[in-house]
Write an enzyme that holds these catalytic residues in place. Structure first.
Site, PDB file in Angstrom:
ATOM      1  N   LYS A  75       0.854  -1.195   0.000  1.00  0.00           N
ATOM      2  CA  LYS A  75       0.000   0.000   0.000  1.00  0.00           C
ATOM      3  C   LYS A  75       0.885   1.239   0.000  1.00  0.00           C
ATOM      4  CE  LYS A  75      -3.947   1.865   2.628  1.00  0.00           C
ATOM      5  NZ  LYS A  75      -4.830   1.634   3.800  1.00  0.00           N
ATOM      6  N   SER A 150      -9.652   1.683   2.841  1.00  0.00           N
ATOM      7  CA  SER A 150      -8.774   2.484   2.002  1.00  0.00           C
ATOM      8  C   SER A 150      -7.701   1.665   1.272  1.00  0.00           C
ATOM      9  CB  SER A 150      -8.083   3.559   2.839  1.00  0.00           C
ATOM     10  OG  SER A 150      -7.327   2.973   3.871  1.00  0.00           O
ATOM     11  N   SER A 174      -9.980  -0.723   7.026  1.00  0.00           N
ATOM     12  CA  SER A 174      -9.396  -0.562   5.696  1.00  0.00           C
ATOM     13  C   SER A 174      -8.656  -1.745   5.115  1.00  0.00           C
ATOM     14  CB  SER A 174      -8.462   0.656   5.696  1.00  0.00           C
ATOM     15  OG  SER A 174      -9.223   1.824   5.828  1.00  0.00           O
TER      16      SER A 174
END
Lengths: 474, 88, 475
Positions: A75, A150, A174
């Site tokens: 990420k 996210s 997330s």
């Protein structure tokens, strides 16, 4: 499709090479990234370098590690030396960190091959990856839908078979929610289990880095690799990484599973149906089912939407155009700060900074932030009492399957409400896993959530494995 | 509030945010209304205390690495437009 | 300076001291003065995205030592974030302590017998340093500023006194005594000129018995002299305002050493709201009794106690001796002086040599052993060395260590043998019979005459006392 553990085994025993596996991964990335917008940066050079090192170690007969030659997606809020790291924001466009996050050092030690940085909601604020400054990511299972957020990019990387594993971060759901939306296993570890050093902070008391994988064993392997005490993170638990892979097949016989009404109430029918089916599967595997009601969990959403933005408003103050990142010039430094932040942050980030500033401001602190911290203590107690009656809790991960791109962007509050089942665990600092279980009416995957007290990952992954087998994915 | 956060919001944005945040704060008012007398905020969920390190040198970054990130630098330092006012 | 009749000065001081640790408060970068800009920085003290603070245990030890020396209560404490934007703050918040500081309460007794209460002494991190280009080099009129983060993250303790100080003299005495304590605990090097210790003064005036007046804060005073002058100026300014029927505005003011006046710092549009909240990246600090005892056990005597110990060795101390004594304790060489006195060296001699010769080369004092100090002074006292020679030997010992006798020999400070001195005096008596008769008959002034002649003949090598002995014996 080979699992991550298969790849590592084959690299270690010479059946394949890291460079070969890298080439496969790159081919998949090149084939689909334009359409799906998963990777913000593909680090071909760095990945090749890492793969070659692994192959050299294998050739020398050296120990290579549990993830030898396994490509992994990261990420974009994880700092990696020399690799553009943006946190999905324009304010960090082009920034290359001069240091590695601790988890990245651990991955490299274990022989993993970092492929690049994946898309995310800006500064991890969002539940659909639609607030990214670099465009939305499409769910590989249905490109008209969101992959969740996210950590939408990291989930999509695995769902699209670009890599077998990836890392995301979870502050209010997330990792777990995108895992559910993309049909993956996703783990939010106990707070402090995985070092946050090098994770671009959103809400410091809630953030944790965790794994995405297609199966429980891979998730366990990845989590074992990154977990354990880190002297660079004062909040990191003192003990070394727990043994998880060894317990994946422990089963659930004799375990008490608490099905918590507040963790699926209000969810779509197709989601509730899977929670019921999962309950039955656990019962069949020898668990005792206990029905629980924890009404205080409802307060979690409000407390979270005070605590998280408050911490975020402070964590994001450093983006001021002085030392790194975007700068928009002005006559004086305060005006420069303002111009830079106004241009560099998106609407959702601004919204949360405003909310957080307000919650901390003189005159409001006691009523808002101060109260929210107390609610948090109460939630911790609620869970503690629940874990006297049950060893694990079961519920849904998200109220629905993946929704359509653009469906919730007009109403932030609607977006916030989708975190209702995941948020309580972050507030308590406990552990939780989302495991794919069944599909909804439209064929999209449903995720069910297993929750456990702090440091219960082994037990959770064992229960997740039971569900994995029961769902025919083994 | 925007000034405190170093953000400029247009009138339209201010209106929109005020409405949206107003909705969130309605929920927040549920929290504000609770009687939590005697409840203490939790520091670390697992009670960690006294985490500290020995007073031992670690390698610093090189100045080149550091200034390479700077939007503007001069004489080995980060350059910024003039500062109006002393530090609080 | 005394205020006009009917007015009382009320001063509280906030002293920030940098701690003498090897590394910074929350990271392993060097805590060093004078390094090239931005060479002692890392992700943590630069506030890079993803960085996290880890507390320096030595900083905690020193903070506790300060607390014990000030008779404070050491308690469980928490760190808080103080949020505001300023370019010398890499995170745009400062990690400090707010409602739960490590040390609270306490007091400091001053040499004049007065007591100033201490409200708190807490830990926090220092900011970077900015220099201003264009204009006068001060912040107003500058076109751009340059920031160096070497100092960012250096550990600080902030010591806040109660509003108990009633004169600029007392303020200076407090600051001086506190500085001595900070040096004695090993917490600070007290180098105000390097910025290791900075003082903010909160000044207000009132009619005695009235509630406290509006106060102004004068920030960043970096010498005891500035402190004294600034308080005098500010007190006068406030009295004049009030006597003229105006009011004192609560504000922060800057002291200009050259102009000799305080002026308003640029006021902000709204009062700063720091939005303090508990630092989530750090955990609570709970120093148990064992830890506190360890710090206490390692704490040496504070300046007041050391002055008292020395004073007790003196019979009817003169004011010159007391002045020298203050200097000696301040410089930290009182142990040497004590050892010398205990070895039968004349206290005045020991004090004088320490307050003067040692003071001149204080940075090298570690090269001087107790034994060498005592031996040198014993040689001077016994007449083997003149005062000038003894000072030379001391300076050599400070520069390079060594053995006093060897040094004296190497420098040709031959002990003038008793026989040759005897001969010299006898010659002189023969040469100056009239003077000798007058001396024998009681004219003491001629002792100096004969000493002078001996010195001329021996090229200053003779020891004055030895000559006097000779003269008196022959009387």
């Amino acid at each position: 499709m080979k699992s991550a553990r298969d790849i590592a085994r084959d690299v270690r025993n010479g059946t394949t090479t890291a460079e070969h596996e890298l080439a496969s991964s790159l081919a998949a990335i090149h084939a689909k990234n334009d359409e799906l917008n998963v990777f913000l940066f593909v680090d071909e050079e760095g990945a090749l370098d890492a793969a070659r090192r692994v192959d050299a170690r294998v050739a020398r007969g050296d120990d290579v590690g549990a993830l030898a030659g396994v490509p992994i997606a990261l990420k974009d809020n994880l700092c990696q030396v020399g690799v553009p790291t943006t946190a999905g924001s324009r304010i960090l466009k082009g920034w290359r960190p001069p240091y590695n996050a601790t988890v990245i050092d651990r991955l490299l030690d274990a022989g993993a091959v970092p492929m690049g940085k994946t898309n995310m909601d800006e500064f991890a604020m969002g539940s659909s990856t639609e607030t990214s400054a670099y465009g939305a990511t499409r769910n590989p299972l249905d490109t008209s839908r969101v992959p969740g957020g996210s950590s939408g990019g990291s989930a999509s990387a695995v769902a699209a078979d670009m890599t077998t594993i990836s890392l995301g971060s979870d502050t209010g759901g997330s990792i777990r929610q995108p895992a559910a939306f993309c049909g993956l296993v996703g783990v939010k570890p106990t707070y402090g289990l995985v070092s946050r050093y090098g994770l671009i902070a959103f809400a410091s008391s809630l953030d944790q880095i965790g794994p995405f994988a297609k199966n429980v064993a891979d998730a366990a392997t990845l989590l074992e690799t990154i977990a354990g005490h880190d002297p660079m993170d004062s909040t990191s638990l003192p003990e070394p990484a727990p043994s998880l892979v060894r317990h994946v097949d422990d089963g659930v016989a004799g375990q008490r599973v608490g099905v918590v009404r507040e963790l699926f109430e209000g969810a779509d029918g197709e989601v509730v149906a899977e929670v019921e089916r999962a309950t039955a599967a656990l019962r069949d595997a020898g668990a005792t089912i206990v029905e629980l009601s924890l009404p205080e969990l409802h307060l979690g959403l409000s407390a979270y939407y005070l605590i998280a933005p408050a911490e975020a408003s402070s964590n994001l103050a450093r983006y001021d155009g002085v030392r790194y990142g975007l700068r928009v010039d002005a006559d004086d430094v305060a005006a420069m700060n303002e111009a830079t932040r106004t241009a560099g942050f998106g609407a959702e980030v601004k919204r949360r900074i405003m909310l957080g500033t307000y919650a901390l401001s003189a005159g409001y602190y006691d009523a808002y932030y101060g109260q929210a911290l107390k609610v948090r203590t109460q939630l911790i107690d609620v869970f503690r009492r629940a874990y006297q009656e049950a060893d694990l809790l079961l519920g849904a991960t998200a109220p629905s399957v993946a929704f359509s791109i653009g469906e919730k962007t007009a109403n932030p509050l609607a977006m916030y409400l989708s975190d209702v089942f995941t948020i309580p665990t972050n507030l308590a600092g406990d552990a939780a896993v989302s495991v794919p279980f069944g599909v909804g009416d439209t064929g999209l995957p449903v995720g069910v959530q297993l929750l456990g007290p702090g440091r219960s990952e082994a037990r959770l992954l064992a229960a997740a494995r039971v569900l994995e087998v029961a769902d025919g994915r083994s | 509030m925007a000034k405190l956060a170093r953000l400029t919001l247009s009138d339209a944005e201010l209106d929109e945010f005020t409405e949206q945040l107003g909705q969130v704060l309605e929920h927040a008012n549920d929290i504000a209304a609770l009687d939590l007398e005697g409840v203490v905020a939790t520091a670390h969920p697992f009670g960690l205390i006294n985490v500290a390190r020995e007073d031992v040198l670690r390698e610093s970054l090189s100045r080149d690495e550091v200034l390479a990130m700077a939007p503007d630098a001069q004489d080995g330092r980060f350059a910024v437009p003039r500062i109006m006012g002393e530090a609080p | 300076m005394t205020l006009p009749d009917g007015w009382e000065l009320v001063v509280g001081l906030e002293v920030h001291t940098e701690l003498k640790t090897t590394t910074k408060m929350f990271c392993g970068c060097a805590n060093a003065f004078g390094s090239e800009a931005n060479t002692n920085v890392c992700p943590v003290c630069l506030g890079l995205p993803g960085s996290l603070p880890v507390l320096n245990v030595h900083a905690v030890d020193l903070a506790m030592a300060i607390g014990l020396a000030l008779h404070s209560t050491i308690a469980s404490s928490t760190f808080h974030r103080k949020n505001y934007f300023y370019p010398d703050m890499p995170k745009d918040f400062q990690i400090s302590q707010y409602d739960l500081p490590i040390n609270s309460g306490g007091y400091l007794d001053l040499p004049d017998g007065s007591r100033v209460t201490i409200e708190r002494a807490h830990l926090e991190e220092d900011t970077g340093k900015s220099t201003h280009l264009g204009g006068s080099g001060r912040i107003h009129g500058a076109e751009r500023s340059l920031v160096d983060y070497n100092r960012s993250g250096v550990p600080l303790v902030e010591i806040v006194s109660g509003p108990d100080i009633r004169s600029s003299d007392q303020a200076r005495a407090y600051a001086s005594e506190l500085r001595g304590i900070l040096i004695a605990t090993g917490a600070s090097d007290g180098r105000m000129e390097e910025g290791s210790m900075r003082i903010d003064a909160n000044v207000s005036v009132r009619h005695p018995g009235d509630p406290l007046g509006t106060r102004c804060e004068i920030k960043n005073l970096n010498s005891l002299r500035s402190l004294h002058r600034a308080i005098d100026y500010e007190a006068q300014r406030q009295v004049e305002l009030l006597e003229g029927g105006a009011t004192v505005r609560q504000e922060t003011r800057h002291w200009d050493e050259n102009l000799g006046e305080t002026s308003t710092m640029r006021t902000k549009e709204e009062a700063e709201d720091y939005r303090y909240f508990r630092e989530p990246d750090l955990v609570d600090l709970i120093p148990d009794a064992a830890w506190q005892e360890r710090i206490g056990a390692g704490l040496g005597a504070m300046p007041a106690e050391r002055r008292a110990t020395l004073v007790a060795r003196l019979t009817s101390p003169t004011s010159a001796q007391l002045d020298a004594l203050d200097v000696v304790v301040d410089l930290g060489v009182d142990e040497l002086v004590l050892a010398a006195i205990d070895a039968n060296i004349d206290p005045s001699l020991a004090l004088a040599r320490a307050a003067n010769e040692l003071a001149a080369a204080i940075d090298d004092v570690a090269n001087l052993t107790e034994g060498a100090f005592i031996a040198t002074l014993a040689m001077e006292q016994g007449g083997e060395l003149s005062a000038t020679q003894a000072k030379t030997v001391l300076l050599e010992l400070l520069a390079n260590g060594g053995d006093p006798r060897a040094i004296a020999a190497a420098k040709g400070f031959e002990q003038l043998s008793v026989d040759s001195l005897d001969e010299t005096v006898a010659d002189l008596i023969a040469h100056f019979p009239d003077e000798w008769v007058r001396y024998r008959e009681g004219d003491e002034k001629l002792a100096q005459f004969f000493i002078g002649q001996v010195m001329k003949l021996t090229k200053g090598q003779a020891n004055g006392k030895a000559v006097i002995d000779q003269l008196q014996r022959r009387r």
